[in-house]
Design an enzyme around this catalytic site. Sequence first.
Site, PDB file in Angstrom:
ATOM      1  N   ARG A 131       0.744  -1.297  -0.004  1.00 24.25           N
ATOM      2  CA  ARG A 131      -0.092  -0.039  -0.006  1.00 24.25           C
ATOM      3  C   ARG A 131       0.679   1.276   0.084  1.00 24.25           C
ATOM      4  O   ARG A 131       2.097   1.174   0.694  1.00 24.25           O
ATOM      5  CB  ARG A 131      -0.611  -0.072   1.369  1.00 24.25           C
ATOM      6  CG  ARG A 131      -1.928   1.066   1.611  1.00 24.25           C
ATOM      7  CD  ARG A 131      -3.097   1.106   0.735  1.00 24.25           C
ATOM      8  NE  ARG A 131      -4.188   1.899   1.190  1.00 24.25           N
ATOM      9  CZ  ARG A 131      -5.250   2.158   0.620  1.00 24.25           C
ATOM     10  NH1 ARG A 131      -5.199   1.716  -0.798  1.00 24.25           N
ATOM     11  NH2 ARG A 131      -5.908   2.753   1.022  1.00 24.25           N
ATOM     12  N   THR A 406     -10.806   0.328  -9.085  1.00 24.28           N
ATOM     13  CA  THR A 406      -9.573  -0.431  -8.566  1.00 24.28           C
ATOM     14  C   THR A 406      -9.506  -1.525  -9.714  1.00 24.28           C
ATOM     15  O   THR A 406     -10.163  -1.649 -10.502  1.00 24.28           O
ATOM     16  CB  THR A 406      -9.713  -0.638  -7.183  1.00 24.28           C
ATOM     17  OG1 THR A 406      -9.954   0.376  -6.473  1.00 24.28           O
ATOM     18  CG2 THR A 406      -8.500  -1.632  -6.548  1.00 24.28           C
ATOM     19  N   THR A 424      -4.388  -0.631  -6.892  1.00 27.95           N
ATOM     20  CA  THR A 424      -5.192   0.629  -7.310  1.00 27.95           C
ATOM     21  C   THR A 424      -4.488   1.788  -7.400  1.00 27.95           C
ATOM     22  O   THR A 424      -3.489   2.127  -6.752  1.00 27.95           O
ATOM     23  CB  THR A 424      -6.231   0.666  -6.111  1.00 27.95           C
ATOM     24  OG1 THR A 424      -7.382   1.622  -6.652  1.00 27.95           O
ATOM     25  CG2 THR A 424      -5.736   1.304  -4.834  1.00 27.95           C
ATOM     26  N   ASN A 426      -6.486   4.363  -7.114  1.00 31.43           N
ATOM     27  CA  ASN A 426      -7.971   4.939  -6.116  1.00 31.43           C
ATOM     28  C   ASN A 426      -8.719   5.411  -7.219  1.00 31.43           C
ATOM     29  O   ASN A 426      -9.511   4.641  -7.793  1.00 31.43           O
ATOM     30  CB  ASN A 426      -7.495   5.767  -5.078  1.00 31.43           C
ATOM     31  CG  ASN A 426      -8.627   6.052  -4.017  1.00 31.43           C
ATOM     32  OD1 ASN A 426      -9.440   5.428  -3.924  1.00 31.43           O
ATOM     33  ND2 ASN A 426      -8.589   7.495  -3.439  1.00 31.43           N
ATOM     34  N   GLU A 445      -4.316   8.015  -3.411  1.00 31.97           N
ATOM     35  CA  GLU A 445      -4.611   7.350  -2.406  1.00 31.97           C
ATOM     36  C   GLU A 445      -4.826   8.161  -1.117  1.00 31.97           C
ATOM     37  O   GLU A 445      -5.358   7.606  -0.090  1.00 31.97           O
ATOM     38  CB  GLU A 445      -3.724   6.394  -2.206  1.00 31.97           C
ATOM     39  CG  GLU A 445      -4.015   4.928  -1.804  1.00 31.97           C
ATOM     40  CD  GLU A 445      -4.892   4.307  -3.119  1.00 31.97           C
ATOM     41  OE1 GLU A 445      -6.283   4.091  -2.915  1.00 31.97           O
ATOM     42  OE2 GLU A 445      -4.397   4.138  -4.201  1.00 31.97           O
ATOM     43  N   ASP A 448      -7.957   8.519   0.805  1.00 32.24           N
ATOM     44  CA  ASP A 448      -8.605   7.209   1.656  1.00 32.24           C
ATOM     45  C   ASP A 448      -8.202   7.641   3.110  1.00 32.24           C
ATOM     46  O   ASP A 448      -8.753   6.978   4.051  1.00 32.24           O
ATOM     47  CB  ASP A 448      -7.759   5.869   1.284  1.00 32.24           C
ATOM     48  CG  ASP A 448      -8.372   5.128   0.170  1.00 32.24           C
ATOM     49  OD1 ASP A 448      -9.714   5.758  -0.317  1.00 32.24           O
ATOM     50  OD2 ASP A 448      -8.167   4.325  -0.291  1.00 32.24           O
ATOM     51  N   SER A 477      -7.849   0.921   3.898  1.00 29.00           N
ATOM     52  CA  SER A 477      -8.046   0.427   2.774  1.00 29.00           C
ATOM     53  C   SER A 477      -9.524  -0.483   2.907  1.00 29.00           C
ATOM     54  O   SER A 477      -9.404  -1.150   3.845  1.00 29.00           O
ATOM     55  CB  SER A 477      -7.025  -0.164   1.823  1.00 29.00           C
ATOM     56  OG  SER A 477      -7.577  -1.055   0.687  1.00 29.00           O
ATOM     57  N   SER A 478     -10.005  -0.810   1.887  1.00 29.28           N
ATOM     58  CA  SER A 478     -11.344  -1.988   1.747  1.00 29.28           C
ATOM     59  C   SER A 478     -10.821  -3.281   1.035  1.00 29.28           C
ATOM     60  O   SER A 478     -11.607  -4.059   0.931  1.00 29.28           O
ATOM     61  CB  SER A 478     -12.653  -1.390   1.338  1.00 29.28           C
ATOM     62  OG  SER A 478     -12.846  -0.268   2.244  1.00 29.28           O
ATOM     63  N   GLY A 499     -14.103   0.141  -3.889  1.00 29.65           N
ATOM     64  CA  GLY A 499     -14.167   0.667  -2.439  1.00 29.65           C
ATOM     65  C   GLY A 499     -14.664  -0.126  -1.384  1.00 29.65           C
ATOM     66  O   GLY A 499     -14.658  -1.192  -1.295  1.00 29.65           O
TER      67      GLY A 499
HETATM   68  O1  DON Z   1      -8.180   0.989  -0.795  1.00 31.63           O
HETATM   69  C1  DON Z   1      -9.152   1.278  -1.234  1.00 31.63           C
HETATM   70  O2  DON Z   1     -10.194   0.710  -0.491  1.00 31.63           O
HETATM   71  C2  DON Z   1      -9.506   2.238  -2.122  1.00 31.63           C
HETATM   72  N1  DON Z   1      -8.498   3.009  -2.491  1.00 31.63           N
HETATM   73  C3  DON Z   1     -10.213   1.466  -3.334  1.00 31.63           C
HETATM   74  C4  DON Z   1     -10.652   2.447  -4.368  1.00 31.63           C
HETATM   75  C5  DON Z   1     -11.460   1.561  -5.213  1.00 31.63           C
HETATM   76  O3  DON Z   1     -11.850   0.338  -5.072  1.00 31.63           O
HETATM   77  C6  DON Z   1     -12.061   2.355  -6.432  1.00 31.63           C
HETATM   78  N2  DON Z   1     -12.785   3.302  -6.192  1.00 31.63           N
HETATM   79  N3  DON Z   1     -13.596   3.826  -6.079  1.00 31.63           N
END
Ligand code: DON
Length: 597
Positions: A131, A406, A424, A426, A445, A448, A477-478, A499
């Site tokens: 990350r 992502t 990602t 983001n 990022e 986030d 992050s998710s 996300g």
């Molecule tokens: O790490 C995360 O949770 C987010 N940066 C992921 C972003 C994503 O899945 C796409 N965006 N909306």
Amino acid sequence: MRKFLLAATLILLMGGGCASCAFADQSAPPSAPSAQAAQDGPIQSKLPDDVERNLPDEPLVAAQHGMVVSAQHLATRIGVDILKQGGNAVDAAVAVGYALAVVHPCCGNIGGGGFMTIHLADGKNLFLDFREKAPLAATPEMMQSAAGKVVKGRSTKTYLGVGVPGTVMGFDEALKKYGTMKLQQVIAPAIKLAKDGYVLQPGDVHILDTSTDFFKQYPNVALTFLDNGQPWKAGQVLKQPQLAATLELIAKNGTRAFYEGPIAAAVVKASEANGGLLTLQDFKAYTVQWERPIECGYHGYTIYSAPPPSSGGTTICETLQIIAPYPFAEWGFHSTRSTHYFVEAERRAFADRNTYLGDPAFVDNPVTRLLSAEHAAELRASIKPDAATPSSEVQGSLGPYQATNTTHYSVVDDAGNAVAVTYTVNSYFGIKQIAGGTGFFLNNEMDDFTSKPGVPNQFGLVQGKANQIEPGKRPLSSMSPTIVLKNGRLRMVTGSPGGSTIISTTMESILNVVEHDMDVKQAIDAPRIHMQWWPDEIFAEPGAFTPTVQSALEAMGYKIRDVHSMGDIAAIVVNPETGMLESVNDPRYPAGSAAGY
Ligand code: DON
């Protein structure tokens, strides 16, 4: 016998909504088991007449030796080629990752970061955190004005939104520890694609089109991502000579080229010229981290998923622990009862997620307590059997809703090694800017993080202090690259973009397979739902509920928000009867493909 068969294949193509999802398609709901159909009324077999339908019916792909599924068909093919050449799943995963950085530039990247969950054939389960980190000069208030207001767009569209990228070091680390091939070998196909170009398909062009106006603002971006100032068209060849040169430098000098050499220097120069904080020291100080994956049992399966700084594994396992005693298989897919208990469990797990979790290097994450049987029992006891619990009655702070920008991919090799990668920048194309002639998009990022407690980020995410910006910290992050085993043997590799919805999408893909006995195509085509505490609504793809179930849920106090489409799943499932690897491209993302040999 399968409890679920897709009743029909239908499509949804709706205007508006998330730009990145506008082309996404929607399948019909699977038919429910008869006992549940009797209780919930007839299953909805078609979408409303005013919905335009046009769903590509993606074929289920079966293979004996190895399988790759990703969001771009050329990257998938490169992964399969590496496997056929004798590379293992880690070699293929790195090759696919570099290829996606070329052919899926919105999301595949070297300017961002991500997570890799690995199951080795010898039984080891591993997790690599690559990350992005906040620059060393970052401060908790850096996204706010002097008056303490969050400055719109600062964390998403400017160099202040850029975290130190982790992808190149992550891939290098995975390859060195668990791969069998040299970096030059696995990066070569990506270099060729960047140099010679590739023929754009409608799915590729659709993604580029989302950001045309931004590309026009930056001459060095327009040079590549527009065709003489105009959007690229399907059938044309997109070449990326600058990215090819950057990848060649990485091939030649490894991570040093990126973190201590000319690439870092170019990014720092552009950052300095544009008000960013990145320094050469940030790049030099960047590290990746091996962690123990989050592990939990569920109905005889063992799930390995992403630990902090991802909230994914913790939230998936906490939700599953809460629902474990309920007979979801008997209740049926998206029946009133299974939806009620799933949604209430998610509401509570997301409240914990948004309140407690952050980068483990900075925050003491109470993961053991969150995943304890006692905590699950306590939360379970607070669920009312016949009514929704308003989110205002559940402890914690406000929560997120994010789009699908992502990318996730999955790889399994002939020896039984499995790799799940979610990475990602983001937003689509990150800050939508490229440093000088480096050829790659930089992430945003930093968005986030909590820009200010109580103030939502670009996706509505309102988080707490555990996730505030600090120098060198990784944003929460998710992303949830996940591997499911049964009796120590691989059953499923899964994950998705989207996300906060990643957590629900990944979890539903697992429940569809292990509870509802769906095959991989049925599990992926099935409409999805999501609840994230705040807003106090169930997000539901079209066709997620029968009209009867929808009415029953509304009568229990649920608000249902129709969403166009959630993230695309890239999953590989081992068929328990034949032992074959099975996968399918998610029709929500037509540019992707699943392939094996
Ligand atoms: O790490 C995360 O949770 C987010 N940066 C992921 C972003 C994503 O899945 C796409 N965006 N909306």
